[in-house]
Design a protein around this motif. Structure first.
Motif, PDB file in Angstrom:
ATOM      1  N   ARG A  11       0.807  -1.217   0.000  1.00 16.13           N
ATOM      2  CA  ARG A  11       0.000   0.000   0.000  1.00 16.13           C
ATOM      3  C   ARG A  11       0.845   1.274   0.000  1.00 16.13           C
ATOM      4  N   GLU A  12       1.888   1.288   0.807  1.00 18.02           N
ATOM      5  CA  GLU A  12       2.648   2.533   0.980  1.00 18.02           C
ATOM      6  C   GLU A  12       3.344   2.964  -0.308  1.00 18.02           C
ATOM      7  N   MET A  13       3.290   4.235  -0.602  1.00 18.45           N
ATOM      8  CA  MET A  13       3.992   4.728  -1.786  1.00 18.45           C
ATOM      9  C   MET A  13       4.513   6.139  -1.543  1.00 18.45           C
ATOM     10  N   THR A  14       5.222   6.660  -2.529  1.00 25.13           N
ATOM     11  CA  THR A  14       5.761   8.019  -2.465  1.00 25.13           C
ATOM     12  C   THR A  14       5.009   8.891  -3.457  1.00 25.13           C
ATOM     13  N   VAL A  15       4.660  10.086  -3.013  1.00 26.00           N
ATOM     14  CA  VAL A  15       4.005  11.068  -3.878  1.00 26.00           C
ATOM     15  C   VAL A  15       4.946  12.262  -4.028  1.00 26.00           C
ATOM     16  N   MET A  16       5.208  12.652  -5.275  1.00 27.27           N
ATOM     17  CA  MET A  16       6.028  13.843  -5.531  1.00 27.27           C
ATOM     18  C   MET A  16       5.162  14.939  -6.151  1.00 27.27           C
ATOM     19  N   LEU A  17       5.347  16.161  -5.681  1.00 25.02           N
ATOM     20  CA  LEU A  17       4.671  17.331  -6.241  1.00 25.02           C
ATOM     21  C   LEU A  17       5.712  18.135  -7.017  1.00 25.02           C
ATOM     22  N   LEU A  18       5.535  18.229  -8.332  1.00 28.54           N
ATOM     23  CA  LEU A  18       6.468  18.998  -9.165  1.00 28.54           C
ATOM     24  C   LEU A  18       5.767  20.310  -9.491  1.00 28.54           C
ATOM     25  N   VAL A  19       6.207  21.391  -8.851  1.00 30.27           N
ATOM     26  CA  VAL A  19       5.445  22.645  -8.882  1.00 30.27           C
ATOM     27  C   VAL A  19       6.193  23.743  -9.644  1.00 30.27           C
ATOM     28  N   ASP A  20       5.514  24.298 -10.640  1.00 32.33           N
ATOM     29  CA  ASP A  20       6.025  25.414 -11.441  1.00 32.33           C
ATOM     30  C   ASP A  20       5.919  26.692 -10.607  1.00 32.33           C
ATOM     31  N   VAL A  21       7.078  27.298 -10.281  1.00 29.92           N
ATOM     32  CA  VAL A  21       7.071  28.533  -9.485  1.00 29.92           C
ATOM     33  C   VAL A  21       7.582  29.725 -10.316  1.00 29.92           C
ATOM     34  N   SER A  22       7.409  29.648 -11.637  1.00 31.46           N
ATOM     35  CA  SER A  22       7.869  30.720 -12.532  1.00 31.46           C
ATOM     36  C   SER A  22       7.005  31.977 -12.346  1.00 31.46           C
TER      37      SER A  22
ATOM     38  N   ASN B 251       2.040  34.254 -10.607  1.00 30.69           N
ATOM     39  CA  ASN B 251       1.424  35.446  -9.999  1.00 30.69           C
ATOM     40  C   ASN B 251       0.241  35.978 -10.799  1.00 30.69           C
ATOM     41  N   PHE B 252      -0.131  35.264 -11.874  1.00 34.31           N
ATOM     42  CA  PHE B 252      -1.237  35.736 -12.710  1.00 34.31           C
ATOM     43  C   PHE B 252      -2.558  35.166 -12.213  1.00 34.31           C
ATOM     44  N   GLY B 253      -3.590  35.994 -12.231  1.00 38.43           N
ATOM     45  CA  GLY B 253      -4.920  35.552 -11.843  1.00 38.43           C
ATOM     46  C   GLY B 253      -5.873  36.725 -11.865  1.00 38.43           C
ATOM     47  N   THR B 254      -6.900  36.646 -12.708  1.00 32.83           N
ATOM     48  CA  THR B 254      -7.854  37.756 -12.825  1.00 32.83           C
ATOM     49  C   THR B 254      -9.210  37.379 -12.257  1.00 32.83           C
ATOM     50  N   GLN B 255      -9.331  36.146 -11.756  1.00 31.69           N
ATOM     51  CA  GLN B 255     -10.639  35.667 -11.300  1.00 31.69           C
ATOM     52  C   GLN B 255     -10.663  35.572  -9.777  1.00 31.69           C
ATOM     53  N   VAL B 256     -10.949  34.393  -9.243  1.00 29.49           N
ATOM     54  CA  VAL B 256     -11.101  34.237  -7.800  1.00 29.49           C
ATOM     55  C   VAL B 256      -9.750  34.243  -7.081  1.00 29.49           C
ATOM     56  N   GLN B 257      -8.720  33.655  -7.720  1.00 26.56           N
ATOM     57  CA  GLN B 257      -7.417  33.548  -7.052  1.00 26.56           C
ATOM     58  C   GLN B 257      -6.274  33.537  -8.070  1.00 26.56           C
ATOM     59  N   LEU B 258      -5.057  33.690  -7.546  1.00 24.32           N
ATOM     60  CA  LEU B 258      -3.864  33.588  -8.389  1.00 24.32           C
ATOM     61  C   LEU B 258      -3.551  32.110  -8.621  1.00 24.32           C
ATOM     62  N   LYS B 259      -2.783  31.841  -9.681  1.00 20.64           N
ATOM     63  CA  LYS B 259      -2.395  30.447  -9.955  1.00 20.64           C
ATOM     64  C   LYS B 259      -1.571  29.870  -8.798  1.00 20.64           C
ATOM     65  N   GLN B 260      -0.771  30.723  -8.153  1.00 23.07           N
ATOM     66  CA  GLN B 260       0.039  30.251  -7.027  1.00 23.07           C
ATOM     67  C   GLN B 260      -0.855  29.784  -5.879  1.00 23.07           C
ATOM     68  N   GLU B 261      -1.924  30.524  -5.594  1.00 21.73           N
ATOM     69  CA  GLU B 261      -2.841  30.155  -4.507  1.00 21.73           C
ATOM     70  C   GLU B 261      -3.560  28.842  -4.826  1.00 21.73           C
ATOM     71  N   LEU B 262      -3.931  28.707  -6.096  1.00 25.72           N
ATOM     72  CA  LEU B 262      -4.586  27.474  -6.546  1.00 25.72           C
ATOM     73  C   LEU B 262      -3.633  26.285  -6.402  1.00 25.72           C
ATOM     74  N   ALA B 263      -2.384  26.468  -6.828  1.00 26.49           N
ATOM     75  CA  ALA B 263      -1.369  25.400  -6.727  1.00 26.49           C
ATOM     76  C   ALA B 263      -1.145  24.999  -5.271  1.00 26.49           C
ATOM     77  N   THR B 264      -1.099  25.989  -4.380  1.00 29.27           N
ATOM     78  CA  THR B 264      -0.871  25.718  -2.955  1.00 29.27           C
ATOM     79  C   THR B 264      -1.988  24.858  -2.376  1.00 29.27           C
ATOM     80  N   GLU B 265      -3.239  25.218  -2.680  1.00 28.37           N
ATOM     81  CA  GLU B 265      -4.371  24.435  -2.159  1.00 28.37           C
ATOM     82  C   GLU B 265      -4.398  23.018  -2.732  1.00 28.37           C
ATOM     83  N   LEU B 266      -4.114  22.898  -4.026  1.00 32.13           N
ATOM     84  CA  LEU B 266      -4.076  21.572  -4.655  1.00 32.13           C
ATOM     85  C   LEU B 266      -3.025  20.690  -3.984  1.00 32.13           C
ATOM     86  N   CYS B 267      -1.837  21.250  -3.778  1.00 32.45           N
ATOM     87  CA  CYS B 267      -0.748  20.494  -3.145  1.00 32.45           C
ATOM     88  C   CYS B 267      -1.122  20.087  -1.722  1.00 32.45           C
TER      89      CYS B 267
END
Length: 291
Positions: free
Chosen positions: A75-86, A90-106
């Motif tokens: 059962r046990e496994m490793t999960v890696m999060l490969l996150v674009d921090v370019s 910082n772009f986002g014209t709607q509810v949140q920035l892409k960075q905020e969305l990425a943080t919550e997803l992670c």
């Protein structure tokens, strides 16, 4: 951001993402991302539908009838999060920035992972590898990751998905599940994608903002490229300009999705204007039905 504000933000994300992972994602995650480590259990007679590669040829030769090896899933496994921090994070014209969305997803993926006793690691990349956090278990490790996601300041602003994938493939030796989180506005990375997905189980989450794909009519406006710093004046009142912009975005996204399919990578897209719950659940369920 001072320490007090940062901790407050981490706590807020922890409460939201742990709640989601407890109530919604944990069971789906376990079904969609079962451990891929296999321990040999026994042999049994071949049945229609069994994979040819599981045939035990020595036992088959001895009994003159096909037998297959049976494995118990670890059962046990490793999960890696490969996150674009370019810069484009910082772009986002709607509810949140892409960075905020990425943080919550992670955070949601991480809490789902540790509930299943999995290790979680992170790789931050721009046009170079910015930071590597080796996989570990536990809540304090996840909170450290969330802190980094909120407050990390990359040295570079460009995007090179290929560079991130190359580093990941060489750094993580044992097969793992990896979530590649980016807007994928990058140079070519098809080969690196195929190599990474052969060695690991790769899932792509494409983050986007509506106004990266459709220009609203705002007249003559300055548009800044967050990654290069370049400013260009665009006449959004011109319908031809808006049509050309939308067509280019559509073509870019179609090519990207085609690339994921050819490489055998599961993917979904998540906009800054919407809740990520539905796209993520749809992705998990799609994987579940294939198992």
């Amino acid at each position: 951001m001072d320490t007090k504000d940062l901790l407050k933000k981490v706590r807020k994300i922890e409460i939201k993402s742990r709640g989601l992972s407890n109530q919604i994602f944990s069971g789906e995650y376990q079904s969609a991302f079962k451990g891929r480590g296999m321990a040999f259990s026994e042999v049994r007679e071949y049945q229609v539908g069994d994979e040819i590669r599981t045939i035990d040829w020595n036992v088959t030769a001895r009994f003159n009838h096909p037998y297959v090896k049976v494995f118990d899933e670890e059962r046990e496994m490793t999960v890696m999060l490969l996150v674009d921090v370019s810069g484009s994070k910082n772009f986002g014209t709607q509810v949140q920035l892409k960075q905020e969305l990425a943080t919550e997803l992670c955070a949601v993926i991480s809490f789902s992972a540790i509930q299943n006793n999995d290790k979680v690691g992170v790789l931050f990349f721009s046009d170079k590898v910015e930071k590597f956090i080796p996989p570990k278990k536990g809540r304090s490790h996840i909170l450290m990751i969330i802190r980094e996601l909120i407050d990390f300041k990359p040295e570079n602003k460009g995007t090179n998905v290929a560079e991130g994938l190359r580093y990941f493939t060489s750094a993580i030796k044992k097969r793992c599940t990896a979530f590649l989180i980016s807007d994928f506005m990058s140079g070519p990375f098809e080969n690196e994608l195929k190599i990474a997905n052969r060695k690991h189980d790769l899932v792509a989450l494409r983050l986007y903002d509506k106004h990266e794909e459709i220009f609203p009519n705002l007249g003559l406006i300055p548009v800044k490229d967050e990654e290069t710093g370049q400013i260009e004046w665009v006449n959004t009142a011109d319908s031809d300009v808006r049509i050309a912009f939308a067509a280019a975005a559509l073509e870019r996204n179609d090519k990207l999705e085609d690339q994921f399919r050819k490489s055998g990578v599961d993917f979904t897209k998540i906009g800054t204007h919407e809740s990520y719950i539905k796209p993520l659940m749809t992705l998990f369920k799609k994987r579940e039905t294939r198992r």
